[in-house]
Design an enzyme around this catalytic site. Sequence first.
Site, PDB file in Angstrom:
ATOM      1  N   ASP A  11      52.797  53.175  47.797  1.00  0.00           N
ATOM      2  CA  ASP A  11      52.169  52.684  46.499  1.00  0.00           C
ATOM      3  C   ASP A  11      51.150  53.649  46.148  1.00  0.00           C
ATOM      4  OD1 ASP A  11      50.653  50.892  44.880  1.00  0.00           O
ATOM      5  OD2 ASP A  11      48.901  51.134  46.484  1.00  0.00           O
ATOM      6  N   ASP A  62      47.773  53.785  43.883  1.00  0.00           N
ATOM      7  CA  ASP A  62      46.318  53.592  43.600  1.00  0.00           C
ATOM      8  C   ASP A  62      45.746  52.737  44.666  1.00  0.00           C
ATOM      9  OD1 ASP A  62      46.028  54.445  40.771  1.00  0.00           O
ATOM     10  OD2 ASP A  62      47.293  52.946  40.159  1.00  0.00           O
ATOM     11  N   GLU A 117      40.883  53.872  41.919  1.00  0.00           N
ATOM     12  CA  GLU A 117      40.428  52.881  40.835  1.00  0.00           C
ATOM     13  C   GLU A 117      39.461  53.144  40.137  1.00  0.00           C
ATOM     14  OE1 GLU A 117      42.236  50.643  39.619  1.00  0.00           O
ATOM     15  OE2 GLU A 117      43.856  50.405  41.200  1.00  0.00           O
ATOM     16  N   HIS A 125      45.741  50.779  25.765  1.00  0.00           N
ATOM     17  CA  HIS A 125      46.353  51.130  27.165  1.00  0.00           C
ATOM     18  C   HIS A 125      46.745  52.488  27.003  1.00  0.00           C
ATOM     19  CE1 HIS A 125      49.072  51.371  30.779  1.00  0.00           C
ATOM     20  NE2 HIS A 125      48.012  50.765  31.272  1.00  0.00           N
ATOM     21  N   LYS A 153      43.823  54.762  27.283  1.00  0.00           N
ATOM     22  CA  LYS A 153      43.268  54.796  28.525  1.00  0.00           C
ATOM     23  C   LYS A 153      44.146  55.786  29.451  1.00  0.00           C
ATOM     24  CE  LYS A 153      43.460  53.282  32.746  1.00  0.00           C
ATOM     25  NZ  LYS A 153      44.801  52.839  33.804  1.00  0.00           N
ATOM     26  N   ASP A 203      47.777  49.377  49.946  1.00  0.00           N
ATOM     27  CA  ASP A 203      46.179  49.083  50.238  1.00  0.00           C
ATOM     28  C   ASP A 203      45.599  47.678  49.848  1.00  0.00           C
ATOM     29  OD1 ASP A 203      46.454  49.741  47.400  1.00  0.00           O
ATOM     30  OD2 ASP A 203      44.170  49.616  47.500  1.00  0.00           O
TER      31      ASP A 203
HETATM   32  C1  XBP Z   1      47.140  49.440  40.713  1.00  0.00           C
HETATM   33  C2  XBP Z   1      46.915  49.091  39.743  1.00  0.00           C
HETATM   34  C3  XBP Z   1      47.131  49.687  38.360  1.00  0.00           C
HETATM   35  C4  XBP Z   1      46.066  50.799  37.901  1.00  0.00           C
HETATM   36  C5  XBP Z   1      46.028  50.757  36.399  1.00  0.00           C
HETATM   37  O1  XBP Z   1      48.474  50.100  41.037  1.00  0.00           O
HETATM   38  O2  XBP Z   1      46.969  47.712  39.717  1.00  0.00           O
HETATM   39  O3  XBP Z   1      47.332  48.584  37.318  1.00  0.00           O
HETATM   40  O4  XBP Z   1      44.769  49.764  38.117  1.00  0.00           O
HETATM   41  O5  XBP Z   1      47.200  51.412  35.929  1.00  0.00           O
HETATM   42  P1  XBP Z   1      48.962  50.281  42.479  1.00  0.00           P
HETATM   43  P2  XBP Z   1      47.786  50.994  34.380  1.00  0.00           P
HETATM   44  O6  XBP Z   1      48.226  49.909  43.657  1.00  0.00           O
HETATM   45  O7  XBP Z   1      50.523  49.532  42.527  1.00  0.00           O
HETATM   46  O8  XBP Z   1      49.609  51.703  42.452  1.00  0.00           O
HETATM   47  O9  XBP Z   1      46.701  51.357  33.657  1.00  0.00           O
HETATM   48  O10 XBP Z   1      48.667  52.597  34.431  1.00  0.00           O
HETATM   49  O11 XBP Z   1      48.732  49.830  34.363  1.00  0.00           O
HETATM   50 MG    MG Z   2      47.343  49.906  45.568  1.00  0.00          MG
END
Ligand code: XBP
Ligand code: MG
Length: 251
Positions: free
Chosen positions: A9, A11, A18, A79, A82, A180
């Site tokens: 994964d 983020d 985040e 988006h 962003k 996570d």
């Molecule tokens: C985590 C998320 C993502 C980001 C925002 O992704 O929920 O949506 O917060 O990304 P992961 P975008 O943990 O699966 O990596 O704005 O590019 O959609």
């Molecule tokens: Mg994640």
Amino acid sequence: MTPAALIFDVDGTLAETEELHRQAFNETFAAFGLPWRWDRALYRQLLAVAGGKERLRHYIDAYHPPAAAAASGHIAALHAAKTARYTALVDGGAARLRTGVCRLIGEARGQGIALAIATTTSLANVEALLRATLGQDGVAAFTAIGAGDMVAAKKPAPDVYGFVLERLALPAGRCVAFEDSAIGLASALAAGVPTVVTPSVYTDDQSFPGALAVLSHLGDPPAPYRHLAGAGAGDAMVDLDVLAGWLVVPG
Ligand code: XBP
Ligand code: MG
């Protein structure tokens, strides 16, 4: 059994990103003249919805913020702006890999173990992070990348893991996923991939039933992980030998 592939994964797992996403959302709202501001408490709740466009839609529908009607038709534009802000932050060096991630990726590359990404975030964000943290060949180190809108249903649906497994041409049980969050874990487990969870700043209050192991991070020689649940109570860091001991050989 040594894993045939490691699927990460992004983020919260590769890096604590985040807060950068939140900053990029808030700067975008200001640039569009929207009187919205996502503080940490609200963002923790909004993270229940994976994907930035989906999160914006959910925010407008569930919270009825001012100027919602005008903004609803512009979610794609909001988006995109962003994403541009987020990638600029990452390109500028604002993110760094979590403890043990670089070491484990390096070990896998050295031993020819496949690497993959399964994320709900946009591909541009993944590529920016891999380049900024692993160097120009960081993206090419990954055999398969499943990201953003490449699949119809985002996490907790298993689609992104199914997408990545198909490209790896490997059975789920021979791979290990790293996540996570509870929704990430649900996605990986629904696809049948054994999963190690390293909770992040926004998910440290969640529970992770069914995880192979729950650890404070992947650990490094000077920084052993804290064991939270599952396998790994006697170890200090996650490496390929440790993972081999945790993976059940299919009968
Ligand atoms: C985590 C998320 C993502 C980001 C925002 O992704 O929920 O949506 O917060 O990304 P992961 P975008 O943990 O699966 O990596 O704005 O590019 O959609
Ligand atoms: Mg994640």
